[in-house]
Scaffold this active site. Structure first.
Site, short mmCIF file in Angstrom:
data_model
loop_
_atom_site.label_atom_id
_atom_site.label_comp_id
_atom_site.label_asym_id
_atom_site.label_seq_id
_atom_site.Cartn_x
_atom_site.Cartn_y
_atom_site.Cartn_z
N GLN A 98 0.66 5.32 -6.76
CA GLN A 98 1.94 4.89 -6.20
C GLN A 98 1.74 3.69 -5.29
OE1 GLN A 98 4.20 6.66 -2.89
NE2 GLN A 98 5.69 7.29 -4.43
N TYR A 179 11.56 3.11 2.61
CA TYR A 179 10.60 2.02 2.69
C TYR A 179 11.20 0.72 2.15
CZ TYR A 179 7.58 5.86 4.00
OH TYR A 179 7.05 6.94 4.64
N ARG A 226 9.95 5.35 -8.39
CA ARG A 226 10.51 6.51 -7.68
C ARG A 226 11.69 6.04 -6.83
NH1 ARG A 226 9.10 11.83 -5.71
NH2 ARG A 226 9.48 12.16 -3.48
N GLY A 310 5.47 18.98 -4.49
CA GLY A 310 4.65 18.50 -3.40
C GLY A 310 3.89 19.60 -2.70
#
Length: 355
Positions: A98, A179, A226, A310
């Site tokens: 990622q 982000y 994502r 996760g």
């Protein structure tokens, strides 16, 4: 009826099941951004899952936000990641790295060059961030110039090239969780008056251009993205037209025929259904906090092709095997999520007897 255990294909990769390791920051890299000495073991332990997506990995010095996160933009990083990809492949799974540029969610103390963070606009989130000297307020970032935007896109492209050189099966563009890329989506973080601000089309442009650049470099079949529609992490507010932006973005990304879209789903079921309709390649859905008795439900009804997990996979290196057998699951230790050594990283036990 399709179930979570049936094989599938993502891009040109054949996966043994439809379980995916969600990307999770662990902050255990070395100071130069090379993955830590236990990282290969950590990922290989979880290779019972069909696809592993790595922790967020910065594509440049500017992209780093947190302490001890890995990079993938120089030869040392490549050598470090090659140990991980080799270990994962030896255990019969696949790994996408990622690529995470944090944008304004940073602090100069946490980056190699100690420079002011880059962002769509010079607007600081009202957040604090951990540094080696403790928690500090996130400072005001510098608004990206046109040249900064071009360079950042080039940085993503360079990182993708390095990821493939390290043996990764592909890369996931991190366009979620507050982000840099999502900062461009959010009107309260993006006050730009140029081609990257204002309209839905303009706010989506940066994400599309990054995807185009990476697909041109390593192939669309090696490129995923994502997204987290509606997420407010980092103080973002995508506004009333947020769902419309994602519908536009998904339709445009679909033209590129990327390997997959990975949705962190926060409850807008109509939007998720629309994404499923607009997206013609593999769709990965992550529902934070999904109960174990609902694992596989999105795949079974055709809403997703794969599901990512996760904390369950963090605490249970043999998560797939336990899930299939009905074995008792370990509980994740939140105190060891970030930083540290083997404790809470590679020492979770495997092989609990079935309940």
């Amino acid at each position: 009826m399709t179930d979570i255990w049936s094989p599938t294909r993502v891009g040109t990769i054949d996966l043994k099941n439809r379980l995916v390791l969600a990307p999770m920051t662990r902050s255990r890299a070395q100071y130069d951004g090379t993955p830590g000495p236990l990282a290969a073991e950590y990922y290989a332990q979880r290779a019972g899952l069909g696809l592993l997506i790595s922790e967020g990995t910065q594509p440049s010095d500017d992209g780093q936000g947190y302490t001890m996160t890995p990079g993938i933009y120089n030869d040392a990083h490549v050598e470090g990641w090659r140990k991980i990809t080799s270990a994962v492949h030896a255990e019969g799974s696949h790994l996408f790295i990622q690529l995470m540029h944090v944008g304004r969610t940073s602090h100069p103390d946490n980056t190699p060059h100690h420079r002011q963070a880059l962002a769509p606009s010079a607007i600081a989130p009202k957040d604090q961030i951990f540094t080696m000297t403790g928690m500090q307020p996130v400072p005001e970032p510098r608004e990206m110039t046109a040249e900064d935007i071009r360079q950042t896109i080039a940085d993503f492209r360079n990182a993708a090239r390095h990821a493939v050189a390290a043996g990764a099966d592909g890369v996931e563009i991190h366009g979620a969780n507050g982000y840099l890329i999502q900062q461009f989506f959010a009107p309260n973080a993006n006050h730009r008056a140029d081609q990257y601000g204002g309209s839905i089309e303009n706010r989506a442009r940066f994400a599309i251009e990054i995807a185009q650049a990476i697909a041109a470099e390593i192939g669309p079949e090696r490129t995923g993205i994502r997204l987290s529609p509606g997420a407010t992490l980092g103080g973002l507010d995508e506004g009333a037209d947020g769902p419309a932006l994602y519908r536009y973005l998904i339709a445009e990304l679909n033209r590129l025929k990327l390997a997959y879209v990975h949705i962190m789903h926060l409850g807008n079921e109509q939007l998720l259904s629309d994404i499923r309709r607009l997206w013609h390649q593999a769709l990965i859905v992550n529902r934070p906090g999904r109960p174990l008795d609902e694992v596989g439900s999105d795949v079974e009804i055709g809403l997703a092709d794969l599901e990512s997990y996760g904390q369950h996979a963090l605490a249970n290196p043999d998560f797939a095997e336990r899930l299939k057998s009905g074995a008792v699951m370990n509980t994740a230790d939140r105190n060891t999520f970030f930083g540290g050594d083997a404790r809470g990283y590679t020492d979770y036990p495997s092989g609990t007897a079935a309940a």
